[in-house]
Design an enzyme around this catalytic site. Structure first.
Site, PDB file in Angstrom:
ATOM      1  N   ALA A 144       1.651   8.965   8.688  1.00 22.81           N
ATOM      2  CA  ALA A 144       2.620   9.938   8.149  1.00 22.81           C
ATOM      3  C   ALA A 144       4.036   9.383   8.083  1.00 22.81           C
ATOM      4  O   ALA A 144       4.976  10.116   7.801  1.00 22.81           O
ATOM      5  CB  ALA A 144       2.584  11.214   8.996  1.00 22.81           C
ATOM      6  N   ARG A 195       5.331   7.292   5.976  1.00 22.09           N
ATOM      7  CA  ARG A 195       5.852   7.077   4.611  1.00 22.09           C
ATOM      8  C   ARG A 195       4.795   7.495   3.588  1.00 22.09           C
ATOM      9  O   ARG A 195       3.675   7.889   3.968  1.00 22.09           O
ATOM     10  CB  ARG A 195       6.270   5.618   4.398  1.00 22.09           C
ATOM     11  N   ASN A 223      -5.434   9.889   6.563  1.00 22.79           N
ATOM     12  CA  ASN A 223      -4.664   9.353   5.421  1.00 22.79           C
ATOM     13  C   ASN A 223      -4.363   7.868   5.555  1.00 22.79           C
ATOM     14  O   ASN A 223      -4.258   7.179   4.544  1.00 22.79           O
ATOM     15  CB  ASN A 223      -3.359  10.146   5.288  1.00 22.79           C
ATOM     16  N   SER A 258      -9.960   7.269  -2.723  1.00 13.69           N
ATOM     17  CA  SER A 258      -9.213   6.723  -3.867  1.00 13.69           C
ATOM     18  C   SER A 258     -10.069   6.783  -5.123  1.00 13.69           C
ATOM     19  O   SER A 258     -11.306   6.662  -5.040  1.00 13.69           O
ATOM     20  CB  SER A 258      -8.842   5.264  -3.600  1.00 13.69           C
ATOM     21  N   ASN A 278     -12.590  -1.337  -9.141  1.00 10.39           N
ATOM     22  CA  ASN A 278     -11.397  -2.029  -9.637  1.00 10.39           C
ATOM     23  C   ASN A 278     -11.512  -3.501  -9.261  1.00 10.39           C
ATOM     24  O   ASN A 278     -11.698  -3.821  -8.078  1.00 10.39           O
ATOM     25  CB  ASN A 278     -10.140  -1.415  -9.005  1.00 10.39           C
ATOM     26  N   TYR A 292     -11.701  -2.609  -0.607  1.00  8.88           N
ATOM     27  CA  TYR A 292     -11.082  -1.268  -0.633  1.00  8.88           C
ATOM     28  C   TYR A 292     -12.032  -0.261  -1.287  1.00  8.88           C
ATOM     29  O   TYR A 292     -12.225   0.856  -0.777  1.00  8.88           O
ATOM     30  CB  TYR A 292      -9.780  -1.394  -1.419  1.00  8.88           C
ATOM     31  N   ALA A 293     -12.643  -0.632  -2.411  1.00  6.86           N
ATOM     32  CA  ALA A 293     -13.557   0.280  -3.111  1.00  6.86           C
ATOM     33  C   ALA A 293     -14.761   0.608  -2.236  1.00  6.86           C
ATOM     34  O   ALA A 293     -15.214   1.762  -2.202  1.00  6.86           O
ATOM     35  CB  ALA A 293     -14.015  -0.342  -4.431  1.00  6.86           C
ATOM     36  N   ILE A 303      -0.483   6.403  -7.411  1.00  5.45           N
ATOM     37  CA  ILE A 303       0.606   7.220  -6.885  1.00  5.45           C
ATOM     38  C   ILE A 303       1.776   6.299  -6.558  1.00  5.45           C
ATOM     39  O   ILE A 303       1.573   5.184  -6.036  1.00  5.45           O
ATOM     40  CB  ILE A 303       0.144   7.970  -5.597  1.00  5.45           C
ATOM     41  N   THR A 324     -15.142  15.922  -3.306  1.00  2.00           N
ATOM     42  CA  THR A 324     -14.038  14.981  -3.520  1.00  2.00           C
ATOM     43  C   THR A 324     -13.193  15.546  -4.649  1.00  2.00           C
ATOM     44  O   THR A 324     -13.678  15.726  -5.764  1.00  2.00           O
ATOM     45  CB  THR A 324     -14.568  13.585  -3.893  1.00  2.00           C
TER      46      THR A 324
HETATM   47  P1  NAP Z   1       1.582   3.398   2.264  1.00  2.00           P
HETATM   48  O1  NAP Z   1       2.812   3.916   1.618  1.00  2.00           O
HETATM   49  O2  NAP Z   1       1.300   1.942   2.285  1.00  2.00           O
HETATM   50  O3  NAP Z   1       1.525   3.989   3.773  1.00  2.00           O
HETATM   51  C1  NAP Z   1       0.419   3.675   4.581  1.00  2.00           C
HETATM   52  C2  NAP Z   1       0.462   4.508   5.837  1.00  2.00           C
HETATM   53  O4  NAP Z   1      -0.690   4.161   6.629  1.00  2.00           O
HETATM   54  C3  NAP Z   1       1.701   4.222   6.673  1.00  2.00           C
HETATM   55  O5  NAP Z   1       2.108   5.418   7.285  1.00  2.00           O
HETATM   56  C4  NAP Z   1       1.163   3.234   7.713  1.00  2.00           C
HETATM   57  O6  NAP Z   1       1.852   3.288   8.952  1.00  2.00           O
HETATM   58  C5  NAP Z   1      -0.248   3.754   7.914  1.00  2.00           C
HETATM   59  N1  NAP Z   1      -1.141   2.726   8.472  1.00  2.00           N
HETATM   60  C6  NAP Z   1      -1.434   1.511   7.941  1.00  2.00           C
HETATM   61  N2  NAP Z   1      -2.264   0.845   8.780  1.00  2.00           N
HETATM   62  C7  NAP Z   1      -2.485   1.668   9.844  1.00  2.00           C
HETATM   63  C8  NAP Z   1      -3.233   1.556  11.041  1.00  2.00           C
HETATM   64  N3  NAP Z   1      -3.953   0.463  11.337  1.00  2.00           N
HETATM   65  N4  NAP Z   1      -3.199   2.589  11.920  1.00  2.00           N
HETATM   66  C9  NAP Z   1      -2.492   3.701  11.663  1.00  2.00           C
HETATM   67  N5  NAP Z   1      -1.753   3.868  10.549  1.00  2.00           N
HETATM   68  C10 NAP Z   1      -1.760   2.850   9.645  1.00  2.00           C
HETATM   69  O7  NAP Z   1       0.255   4.051   1.615  1.00  2.00           O
HETATM   70  P2  NAP Z   1       0.093   5.307   0.638  1.00  2.00           P
HETATM   71  O8  NAP Z   1       0.168   4.819  -0.745  1.00  2.00           O
HETATM   72  O9  NAP Z   1       0.911   6.433   1.097  1.00  2.00           O
HETATM   73  O10 NAP Z   1      -1.467   5.612   0.904  1.00  2.00           O
HETATM   74  C11 NAP Z   1      -1.930   6.614   1.791  1.00  2.00           C
HETATM   75  C12 NAP Z   1      -3.431   6.776   1.587  1.00  2.00           C
HETATM   76  O11 NAP Z   1      -3.700   7.094   0.229  1.00  2.00           O
HETATM   77  C13 NAP Z   1      -4.236   5.523   1.890  1.00  2.00           C
HETATM   78  O12 NAP Z   1      -5.465   5.883   2.494  1.00  2.00           O
HETATM   79  C14 NAP Z   1      -4.476   4.933   0.526  1.00  2.00           C
HETATM   80  O13 NAP Z   1      -5.618   4.118   0.497  1.00  2.00           O
HETATM   81  C15 NAP Z   1      -4.642   6.175  -0.298  1.00  2.00           C
HETATM   82  N6  NAP Z   1      -4.404   5.989  -1.719  1.00  2.00           N
HETATM   83  C16 NAP Z   1      -3.188   5.593  -2.194  1.00  2.00           C
HETATM   84  C17 NAP Z   1      -3.002   5.437  -3.565  1.00  2.00           C
HETATM   85  C18 NAP Z   1      -1.712   5.018  -4.177  1.00  2.00           C
HETATM   86  O14 NAP Z   1      -1.671   4.830  -5.401  1.00  2.00           O
HETATM   87  N7  NAP Z   1      -0.638   4.871  -3.434  1.00  2.00           N
HETATM   88  C19 NAP Z   1      -4.082   5.669  -4.429  1.00  2.00           C
HETATM   89  C20 NAP Z   1      -5.293   6.076  -3.917  1.00  2.00           C
HETATM   90  C21 NAP Z   1      -5.439   6.231  -2.563  1.00  2.00           C
HETATM   91  P3  NAP Z   1       3.135   2.322   9.259  1.00  2.00           P
HETATM   92  O15 NAP Z   1       4.290   2.862   8.434  1.00  2.00           O
HETATM   93  O16 NAP Z   1       3.349   2.488  10.712  1.00  2.00           O
HETATM   94  O17 NAP Z   1       2.719   0.952   8.818  1.00  2.00           O
END
Ligand code: NAP
Length: 247
Positions: free
Chosen positions: A16, A18, A89, A141, A148, A154-155, A187, A237
């Protein structure tokens, strides 16, 4: 009936600090839930506490570590903060073509994006089953559904989450617990900011709504599933991708 009132609920949102997780924590908090948002650093956890302004707090966890998840839940139990809403998340990418993919790229993504969902969901269930209510929502995702190139790890993890969700929904439905996934498209967060302008433009052309999504677009879908408005939805989903991919 007031659909989006989460007063009296405690929500745990992993990752949470970011991006999408921060928007989810803010929206659940605005709906009245007490929110525990997690980060991997003390600085990130501090930022979460500040942004939730007394209606929640930041906590530390590395979701890829069994010991860390166990310590988090021991602490939540001691503080009487075991969640009725869990949002899995936290996630990472380690992209690359399979032919060159390192074992560590595969293992880290599966541990953070899939095994963590198993561990956090399992740790949440005892309390939810006692209460005979609960919501488990996992951020998967669009890539888990459509594939992809460069993201086999990841997929695989994100597709795994969808099968996990359907199976757990069948296990715990009779206890009043719903289990769902939200599948974002592209996103605008740190995860996608690495794309250059031409990659962004190509991507946008494939999206019916013609724009990348915002973290708030995803938070709205999570709020729906977490609230009483989503109480008859389980094992699903929900694709939130602006029409990039249609099942
Ligand atoms: P992001 O901006 O990179 O943020 C990732 C978050 O996950 C951060 O809060 C990070 O914490 C936390 N995190 C990473 N590794 C961790 C670990 N080992 N233990 C606990 N927390 C961890 O990612 P986002 O784009 O918001 O994505 C959030 C979710 O949506 C993910 O599951 C991602 O796969 C999914 N998603 C994203 C997109 C997209 O386009 N952005 C699309 C589809 C799905 P720290 O800040 O402490 O590192």
């Amino acid at each position: 009936m007031k659909y989006f009132d989460l007063s009296g609920e405690t929500a745990l949102v992993t990752g949470a600090s970011r991006g999408i997780g921060a928007a989810i924590a803010a929206s659940l908090c605005a709906a009245g839930a007490q929110v525990i948002g997690t980060a991997t650093t003390a600085e990130g956890a501090g930022r979460i506490s500040d942004s939730l302004a007394g209606k929640g707090r930041g906590a530390l966890v590395d979701v890829s570590s069994a010991a860390s998840v166990e310590a988090l839940f021991t602490d939540l139990s001691a503080r009487e903060e075991l969640p009725s809403i869990v949002v899995n998340n936290a996630g990472i990418t380690r992209d690359g073509l399979l032919i060159r993919m390192k074992d560590s790229d595969w293992d880290e993504v599966v541990a953070t994006d899939l095994t963590s969902v198993f561990r956090v969901s399992r740790a949440s269930l005892r309390h939810m089953m006692k209460q005979r209510k609960g919501r488990i929502i996992t951020i998967t995702s669009v890539v888990g559904a459509m594939g992809n190139a460069g993201q086999t790890n990841y997929a695989a993890a994100k597709a795994g989450v969808i099968g996990f969700t359907k199976s757990l929904a069948r296990e715990v439905g009779s206890r009043g617990i719903t289990v769902n996934a939200v599948a974002p498209g592209f996103i605008d967060t740190d995860m996608t900011r690495a794309l250059d302008d031409s990659q962004r433009e190509t991507l946008q052309q494939g999206i019916a709504l013609g724009r990348l999504g915002s973290s708030e677009d995803i938070a709205a879908a999570v709020l729906y599933l977490a609230s009483s408005a989503g109480s008859y939805v389980t094992g699903q989903t929900l694709h939130v991708n602006g029409g990039l991919w249609m099942p």
